[in-house]
Design an enzyme around this catalytic site. Structure first.
Site: not given
Ligand code: ADP
Length: 416
Positions: A24, A108, A197, A225, A228-229, A258, A299-300, A351, A401
């Site tokens: 990737n 990928r 994705h 999904h 981060n994206g 984004r 970051d969540m 998570n 993936e």
């Protein structure tokens, strides 16, 4: 540097090639995994980041034999050097890329346009077509092409397979894929909704059907999904019928950096009123928006901590993120007509229990609910988090993936 395939095992029985290397390649990073396709186990994984900078770093993790991760720091000049360094690390574990056990390299590739609806063995002609798509994927396809060329130079004899992020979405009907803009202009510039994705949406929707004990053809699933994206997709009987990302990965959900959906007139306004250039606006919407633009963090985990400490900006960012997510769940319920499952996946989806709880809260009329104690369970396994009475199954289904890319690659080129 090339590694000729040496015939050092000529006296032994010939080894069936059974390993797949998954690559990737990003603009400044390369992630890799080596898998043994006989049991689909992972042999090693690694990441090279900050390629081209003085502070490059390679972390290589052997996944058999209990060895510790190894790290290299210091400048790694380019993708060729990155892959050579990875090859050296693999060789040190007895997994060299010159091994006759290596069957193929799976790449990928972010944008496959309309042409590639399935994994494809890379020929010169295929590589040219991936190059032709650079104008619609300027951030991603050039790095993927570099990764492919580097891997080809390393093992010119080996099949290389491209697995496209867009492929799963090529089944979208025109009604979902077309923007309502002048058709000639759209067609001249290949402007339409491609979605991304796709490898993850394909894998997770199949796994969700498996979790329900049903065939993929029988079920309708909304896949969320959230990494981060982030993107949502509506999957009817195993086929994608709508997805939230569009011409580029900017459209749709609120993401780490984004904006997701926005009135396109905001861009003209920024140009005319704030004097920003197209490039400035590109950076604003792709890198300085979303959660990071709203509250300074993407970051969540950090955002949830700030909310717990009473931080109002973090709370508003979270609310905007959830509001958009709910809108897509509602929209895709309407698109599908009947929903059998909603599946959460990727870093946030797998998570962040508060995100799942908030996204589904209030959707009882749609047959959706989350059981608090099931939602609190932490596990690497696919699992249901909805109460038994709920009409729609709500699930957490970890994505993979790399495994999907390896499976698709091996299915195409693996020896019988
Ligand atoms: P990508 O592949 O798009 O870079 P991932 O799918 O790895 O992203 O997701 C990364 C994001 O997942 C992080 O930015 C963070 O917001 C979120 N995340 C990871 N672990 C947790 C966790 N334990 N709790 C909440 N969020 C998490």
């Amino acid at each position: 540097m090339t590694f000729p395939v040496t015939d050092h095992e000529s006296t032994a029985a010939p080894v069936e090639p059974h390993r797949v290397l998954v690559l990737n390649s990003g603009s400044s990073s390369v992630k890799y995994q080596l898998l043994d396709m006989r049991d689909r186990s992972r042999l090693a994984s690694g990441l090279v980041e900050r390629i081209g900078e003085e502070t490059s770093r390679l972390v290589h993790t052997p996944l058999t034999g209990g060895a510790e991760p190894r790290e290299r720091t210091g400048r790694i000049a380019d993708h060729t050097a990155a892959l050579e360094a990875a090859a050296e690390e693999l060789a040190a574990d007895g997994l060299g890329l010159d091994s006759p056990e290596l069957a193929a390299i799976g790449h990928r590739v972010v944008h496959g346009g309309l042409r590639f609806s399935a994994p494809t063995v890379i020929t010169d002609e295929v590589l040219k077509e991936i190059e032709r798509l650079v104008p619609v994927a300027p951030l991603h396809n050039p790095a993927n092409i570099t990764g492919i060329r580097t891997a080809q130079a390393l093992r010119p004899d080996l099949p290389q397979v491209a697995v496209f992020d867009t492929a799963f979405h090529t089944t979208m009907p025109e009604a979902a894929a077309r923007y309502a803009i002048d058709v000639e202009t759209a067609d001249a510039h290949r402007i339409r909704r491609y979605g991304f994705h796709g490898t993850s949406h394909a894998y997770v929707s199949r796994k969700t059907a498996e979790l329900l004990g049903r065939a993929p053809e029988e079920v309708n699933i909304i896949v969320l999904h959230l990494g981060n994206g982030a993107s949502a997709s509506a999957v009817a009987g195993g086929r994608c019928v709508d997805t939230s990302m569009g011409l580029t990965p900017l459209e749709g959900l609120v993401m780490g950096t984004r904006s997701g959906d926005i009135d396109p007139a905001v861009t003209f306004h920024l140009k005319r009123v704030a004097g920003m250039s197209a490039d400035d606006i590109d950076v604003l919407l792709n890198k300085r928006s979303g959660l990071v633009g709203l509250c300074g963090d993407n970051d969540m985990r950090v955002i949830r901590r700030r909310i717990d400490e009473g931080d109002e900006r973090a709370a508003l960012a979270f609310d905007i993120y959830i509001h958009r997510l709910k809108k897509y769940i509602g929209a895709y319920t309407a698109v599908l007509g009947r929903v059998d499952a909603v599946a959460f996946t990727a870093g946030v989806g797998e998570n962040a229990a508060p995100v799942r709880e908030a996204a589904i809260a209030g959707l009882e009329q749609l047959g959706m609910a989350v059981d608090a104690s099931l939602n609190a369970v932490r596990s690497e396994e696919p699992r249901l988090i909805s109460p038994e009475y709920a009409r729609v199954a709500v699930a957490v289904v970890p994505t993979d993936e790399e495994l999907e890319i390896a499976d698709q690659t091996f299915a195409l080129v693996g020896r019988p």
